[in-house]
Motif scaffolding. Sequence first.
Motif, PDB file in Angstrom:
ATOM      1  N   GLY A  28      45.015  67.807  53.374  1.00 53.26           N
ATOM      2  CA  GLY A  28      44.842  68.324  54.731  1.00 53.26           C
ATOM      3  C   GLY A  28      43.587  69.163  54.897  1.00 53.26           C
ATOM      4  O   GLY A  28      43.203  69.478  56.024  1.00 53.26           O
ATOM      5  N   ARG A  29      42.939  69.546  53.798  1.00 56.48           N
ATOM      6  CA  ARG A  29      41.709  70.345  53.873  1.00 56.48           C
ATOM      7  C   ARG A  29      40.498  69.593  53.333  1.00 56.48           C
ATOM      8  O   ARG A  29      39.384  69.766  53.822  1.00 56.48           O
ATOM      9  CB  ARG A  29      41.888  71.649  53.091  1.00 56.48           C
ATOM     10  CG  ARG A  29      43.021  72.525  53.571  1.00 56.48           C
ATOM     11  CD  ARG A  29      43.025  73.880  52.863  1.00 56.48           C
ATOM     12  NE  ARG A  29      43.264  73.751  51.425  1.00 56.48           N
ATOM     13  CZ  ARG A  29      42.403  74.173  50.498  1.00 56.48           C
ATOM     14  NH1 ARG A  29      41.255  74.732  50.850  1.00 56.48           N
ATOM     15  NH2 ARG A  29      42.699  74.040  49.203  1.00 56.48           N
ATOM     16  N   PHE A  30      40.705  68.758  52.324  1.00 59.40           N
ATOM     17  CA  PHE A  30      39.610  68.012  51.697  1.00 59.40           C
ATOM     18  C   PHE A  30      39.736  66.539  52.037  1.00 59.40           C
ATOM     19  O   PHE A  30      40.839  65.986  52.096  1.00 59.40           O
ATOM     20  CB  PHE A  30      39.656  68.152  50.171  1.00 59.40           C
ATOM     21  CG  PHE A  30      39.304  69.509  49.627  1.00 59.40           C
ATOM     22  CD1 PHE A  30      39.222  70.623  50.443  1.00 59.40           C
ATOM     23  CD2 PHE A  30      39.051  69.658  48.270  1.00 59.40           C
ATOM     24  CE1 PHE A  30      38.904  71.875  49.927  1.00 59.40           C
ATOM     25  CE2 PHE A  30      38.733  70.897  47.732  1.00 59.40           C
ATOM     26  CZ  PHE A  30      38.671  72.006  48.572  1.00 59.40           C
ATOM     27  N   THR A  31      38.582  65.905  52.231  1.00 60.56           N
ATOM     28  CA  THR A  31      38.534  64.466  52.485  1.00 60.56           C
ATOM     29  C   THR A  31      37.494  63.838  51.578  1.00 60.56           C
ATOM     30  O   THR A  31      36.363  64.334  51.482  1.00 60.56           O
ATOM     31  CB  THR A  31      38.168  64.181  53.950  1.00 60.56           C
ATOM     32  OG1 THR A  31      39.098  64.824  54.816  1.00 60.56           O
ATOM     33  CG2 THR A  31      38.178  62.680  54.215  1.00 60.56           C
ATOM     34  N   VAL A  32      37.863  62.739  50.923  1.00 56.98           N
ATOM     35  CA  VAL A  32      36.940  62.050  50.027  1.00 56.98           C
ATOM     36  C   VAL A  32      36.557  60.707  50.647  1.00 56.98           C
ATOM     37  O   VAL A  32      37.372  60.044  51.291  1.00 56.98           O
ATOM     38  CB  VAL A  32      37.564  61.846  48.627  1.00 56.98           C
ATOM     39  CG1 VAL A  32      38.828  61.002  48.702  1.00 56.98           C
ATOM     40  CG2 VAL A  32      36.552  61.264  47.652  1.00 56.98           C
ATOM     41  N   SER A  33      35.306  60.338  50.456  1.00 59.20           N
ATOM     42  CA  SER A  33      34.831  59.047  50.951  1.00 59.20           C
ATOM     43  C   SER A  33      33.717  58.549  50.051  1.00 59.20           C
ATOM     44  O   SER A  33      33.191  59.299  49.231  1.00 59.20           O
ATOM     45  CB  SER A  33      34.332  59.168  52.394  1.00 59.20           C
ATOM     46  OG  SER A  33      33.256  60.078  52.472  1.00 59.20           O
ATOM     47  N   ARG A  34      33.377  57.280  50.209  1.00 57.03           N
ATOM     48  CA  ARG A  34      32.287  56.718  49.409  1.00 57.03           C
ATOM     49  C   ARG A  34      31.506  55.729  50.242  1.00 57.03           C
ATOM     50  O   ARG A  34      32.014  55.161  51.212  1.00 57.03           O
ATOM     51  CB  ARG A  34      32.831  56.030  48.150  1.00 57.03           C
ATOM     52  CG  ARG A  34      33.755  54.857  48.430  1.00 57.03           C
ATOM     53  CD  ARG A  34      34.334  54.312  47.128  1.00 57.03           C
ATOM     54  NE  ARG A  34      33.360  53.549  46.372  1.00 57.03           N
ATOM     55  CZ  ARG A  34      33.461  53.311  45.060  1.00 57.03           C
ATOM     56  NH1 ARG A  34      34.467  53.818  44.377  1.00 57.03           N
ATOM     57  NH2 ARG A  34      32.560  52.582  44.440  1.00 57.03           N
TER      58      ARG A  34
END
Length: 115
Positions: free
Chosen positions: A65-71
């Motif tokens: 809910g606080r961190f988002t990962v993407s590539r």
Amino acid sequence: VQLVESGGGLVQPGGSLTLSCAASGFAFSNYGSNWYRQAPGKEREWVAGTSVPGVSSNTANSVKGRFTVSRDNVKSTITLQMNNLKPEDTAVYYCTADRGSTRYWGQGTQVTVSS
């Protein structure tokens, strides 16, 4: 083979940071990607990760809910967007690229959350 993290720094509680990891020297699009962190005196812990094509991702309960990962497989980058940072998020953050038994590590970037 290189993984180079950037974007760390000092931020106040409640603030945001965006960490980036640039991959080179290998076929990044064939590797899963993850972020780990290690706080002083603590064991390294997994924070977030994405599948090889980047379709699916997951985050640890401590940052959900606080961190988002993407590539971005075209740019060979992995990004960790960190919002509502807390002092307990203070750590050295590392990115990895994983395929089977092979894991590449970046050198790490320091994130300090303090007022």
